[in-house]
Every structure is written in structure tokens, then in C-alpha cells.
Design a protein around this motif. Structure first.
Motif, PDB file in Angstrom:
ATOM      1  N   VAL A 162       8.014   0.866   3.705  1.00 42.86           N
ATOM      2  CA  VAL A 162       6.708   0.779   3.251  1.00 42.86           C
ATOM      3  C   VAL A 162       5.871   1.638   3.671  1.00 42.86           C
ATOM      4  O   VAL A 162       5.471   1.786   4.906  1.00 42.86           O
ATOM      5  CB  VAL A 162       6.080  -0.645   3.721  1.00 42.86           C
ATOM      6  CG1 VAL A 162       5.214  -1.305   3.003  1.00 42.86           C
ATOM      7  CG2 VAL A 162       7.660  -1.709   3.561  1.00 42.86           C
ATOM      8  N   GLY A 205       1.639   2.939   2.379  1.00 38.27           N
ATOM      9  CA  GLY A 205       0.513   2.722   1.629  1.00 38.27           C
ATOM     10  C   GLY A 205      -0.594   3.439   1.415  1.00 38.27           C
ATOM     11  O   GLY A 205      -0.788   4.663   2.533  1.00 38.27           O
ATOM     12  N   THR A 209       0.407   0.245  -2.666  1.00 35.93           N
ATOM     13  CA  THR A 209       1.498   0.671  -2.052  1.00 35.93           C
ATOM     14  C   THR A 209       1.806   2.361  -2.851  1.00 35.93           C
ATOM     15  O   THR A 209       1.617   2.457  -3.961  1.00 35.93           O
ATOM     16  CB  THR A 209       2.661  -0.099  -2.917  1.00 35.93           C
ATOM     17  OG1 THR A 209       2.325  -1.588  -2.440  1.00 35.93           O
ATOM     18  CG2 THR A 209       3.984   0.267  -2.398  1.00 35.93           C
ATOM     19  N   THR A 213       4.595   5.174  -3.730  1.00 37.96           N
ATOM     20  CA  THR A 213       6.138   4.990  -3.960  1.00 37.96           C
ATOM     21  C   THR A 213       6.317   6.637  -3.809  1.00 37.96           C
ATOM     22  O   THR A 213       5.875   7.340  -4.701  1.00 37.96           O
ATOM     23  CB  THR A 213       6.404   4.546  -5.242  1.00 37.96           C
ATOM     24  OG1 THR A 213       6.089   3.004  -5.333  1.00 37.96           O
ATOM     25  CG2 THR A 213       7.753   4.703  -5.617  1.00 37.96           C
ATOM     26  N   VAL A 247       5.330  -5.259   2.216  1.00 40.63           N
ATOM     27  CA  VAL A 247       4.049  -4.838   1.693  1.00 40.63           C
ATOM     28  C   VAL A 247       2.868  -5.846   2.141  1.00 40.63           C
ATOM     29  O   VAL A 247       1.952  -5.235   2.658  1.00 40.63           O
ATOM     30  CB  VAL A 247       3.988  -4.830   0.240  1.00 40.63           C
ATOM     31  CG1 VAL A 247       2.519  -4.593  -0.241  1.00 40.63           C
ATOM     32  CG2 VAL A 247       5.070  -3.582  -0.239  1.00 40.63           C
TER      33      VAL A 247
END
Length: 348
Positions: free
Chosen positions: A115, A117, A135, A137, A333
Motif C-alpha cells: 500500500v 499513497g 492510492t 500504483t 488502503v
């Protein structure tokens, strides 16, 4: 997924911030683009700074247990120095480069459970408030994908992935944590190891690949951990047989059980040894690592890109990551908003 939050320090009528990231995964060391969308409040406000902060959920291990927290590992000032009028809508575009050691969060479109961010912070008339969190990726670099693909083709399976707070001694690590991708052994290695953990430490020119084996004990010996380190070049990705190279790495990792204590020096080519790896020394966040016995590391530089995995082929796309449960990632998240203590920020 975009989260919006009224800037609490400014009270009712303050401006709102909404950061929107460009769609798709970014790569370690690559450019992260998007825009910060501001909506003016009930009065004019001077926007001094708009700062983006990269954050990650990491785990710290101790002798008596472990803890989890949110760690900031990079910051970028992407705007500021203007007045946002009452009710005004303004967008501030940005492009920033991620650290090369940024962990990967997905492989072949499958989430790994890591996770990350992007937190947006406004400095408004001397007051600071974190107003938005999105978030992040991150997909693998070609060299990372090739190494993991090779493990899948050899028959290894995906077990889990996490971020460990601390440092691996003797490496070029720069961030305050490192990623471990845990793989279950292929049948031909199951007699020797319980699992293998893979860590990537990427740089602009190449990448350190650190392999750790949790080794099985025999009748006359107890199980223990072994760790080896190899270097690869980004430029060599298309030129080598990854499957054979990674197979050689794993066999070396297993076969050099008795080489602990070698005085060889670290190098990019040939065998090398970096001594004991030390994890931690970060105050309360330092933890006692489990790399206690280490072996020769460093194979010849230059893995190669294997053939692409077709749909349904026996590679990581099916064998390693196919069983991931997306709901677990969604739950992680949400932990970003539960007020975890933050660790120290890392270097770029």
C-alpha cells in the motif's frame, strides 16, 4: 480512488483540495503526473506551498513482536505563491520522479498487497493541513518483471509481499524501508528451502537483487537463513536468458551454505560477500532483522528478458499472483486514515 477532505485547520469555509493522478501504473524512477485541483473557500486565501508526500505502510520487527505504521519517503513542492480567490477553481499540474527504490504494488495487473499513497499538503497563510490522499500504483521495471517472471517459470509461487522498516547493510539502499516479495519454492528446491524472499534495490543504472532463503534443517543441521546479492543492468534486459540465470542464482544461494564468513569483497562481477546485513538502527523503528547468516553473493551481471507470458502460461501471471485477494488490499488502503504514526522520511 480520490479522497476529499476539508482543510480542518481553516475551519468551515476553507479551500478544498482534490489531487487527481494520471491513470495507470507508474514505474520506479519514472514520472508521476497529475493535477491538484483547488476550490476556493468563503474568502480569499494565500496558498504558500502545495506539497506532495509519498507514504507507505511498513512493518517494523522487534525481538518481542512487530508493529505497522505509515512512513513518508519523499516530498515534492509542486506549486504555491498565489492567492486563491473566494470560490475560485484552479488546477495545478505536476510531474515528479519517483525514487528508484519505490516498491512495486502490482504485477501483471494483480495487486501484491503493498500500500502506497500520495498525500497532498497545503500551506495556507502559515497553516498546514494534509488535505488529500490518493492510492499510488507502481508497476515493475523491465528487469524486475523479468526476474519475477523467471521465478514463475521455474515453478515458484507467490506467498506475500510486505515492506520492512530498516536497512540492509552493505547495500546501496536509500529509502528507510525495503520490499520483500516472498515466494514458495518450486518442487525442485522444496527439499532445501521453505521460502525465498526477493528484494530489489534499483538505481538509474541497474539494480541489486537480494535473495534470502529460509533454509530447511536436516538431521545433522538446523535450518537457517542465507542471503545473497546480485547486480543486474537495465541495459542488459533483452540480452540474456533470465530463467537460466535465476535458476543459477537460486542454486548458488542453496549451495553456498558453508561459505559464511568469506572475506571476499563486494563487486558487480564474480562472487562477492558483504558480511552481515544489518536492518534498522532507526531509533524506535529499528528492528532486529532475520538475515543472520550470509553467503557468497553477486553473480555475473546481466539477466535477460524471457519470452512474454501468454494468457494461461505457467508464469507469475498465473502461478505467482493469481490467488491475490483484492479485498485485502482495499482494507489496507483504509488504514491510511487511521492516524498511524509516521516514520522518518527517506532520501530521494
Amino acid at each position: 480512488m480520490v479522497f476529499k477532505r476539508l482543510l480542518g485547520s481553516l475551519g468551515v469555509g476553507g479551500p478544498m483540495v482534490d489531487t487527481v493522478l494520471a491513470p495507470g501504473a507508474v514505474l520506479p524512477g519514472g514520472g508521476l503526473s497529475g493535477e491538484v485541483r483547488l476550490t476556493g473557500g468563503g474568502a480569499d486565501f494565500d496558498i504558500e506551498h502545495i506539497t506532495l508526500e509519498l507514504v507507505a505502510r511498513a512493518e517494523a520487527e522487534y525481538e518481542d513482536g512487530e508493529s505497522h505504521g505509515t512512513v513518508a519517503f519523499d516530498r515534492y513542492v509542486v506549486g504555491g505563491g498565489f492567492r486563491l480567490a473566494e470560490g475560485e477553481h484552479r488546477s495545478v499540474p505536476f510531474t515528479v520522479n519517483l525514487p528508484w527504490e519505490t516498491p512495486i504494488t502490482e504485477l501483471y495487473g494483480q495487486q501484491l498487497g503493498i500500500v502506497l499513497g500520495v498525500r497532498t499538503e497545503l500551506s495556507v497563510a502559515g497553516a498546514k493541513d494534509k488535505g488529500d490522499l490518493d492510492t499510488l500504483t507502481v508497476g515493475p521495471l523491465p528487469a524486475q518483471e523479468a526476474v519475477l517472471e523467471a521465478f514463475g517459470q521455474l515453478g515458484f509461487g507467490f506467498k506475500s509481499a510486505d515492506l520492512e522498516y530498516g536497512r540492509i547493510g552493505g547495500t546501496g539502499q536509500r529509502l528507510p524501508f525495503y520490499q520483500e516479495i516472498e515466494l514458495t519454492p518450486a518442487p525442485q528446491y522444496a527439499h532445501a528451502v521453505n521460502e525465498i524472499e526477493v528484494t530489489f534495490l534499483a538505481t538509474p543504472g541497474g539494480m541489486e537483487v537480494i535473495l534470502e532463503a529460509d533454509k530447511r534443517g536436516g538431521l545433522l543441521s538446523s535450518g537457517h537463513d542465507a542471503l545473497t546479492r546480485f547486480t543486474v543492468s537495465h541495459d542488459d534486459v533483452p540480452h540474456h536468458n533470465w530463467k537460466d540465470l535465476v535458476d543459477g542464482w537460486v542454486r548458488e544461494l542453496i549451495e553456498h551454505r558453508s561459505s559464511y564468513g568469506s572475506n571476499s569483497s563486494y563487486g558487480q562481477v564474480g562472487y562477492s560477500h558483504h558480511g552481515e546485513a544489518h536492518h534498522g538502527d532507526h531509533g524506535d523503528h529499528g528492528h532486529h532483522g532475520h538475515h543472520q547468516e550470509h553467503h557468497h553473493d553477486g553473480r555475473r551481471s546481466g539477466p535477460g528478458l524471457g519470452t512474454a507470458i501468454a494468457a494461461g502460461a505457467a508464469g507469475l501471471a498465473v502461478g505467482v499472483v493469481g490467488g491475490m485477494v483484492a479485498a485485502e488490499v482495499v482494507d489496507e488502503v483504509g488504514d491510511f486514515f487511521e492516524g498511524d504514526d509516521e516514520g522518518e522520511g527517506g532520501e530521494d
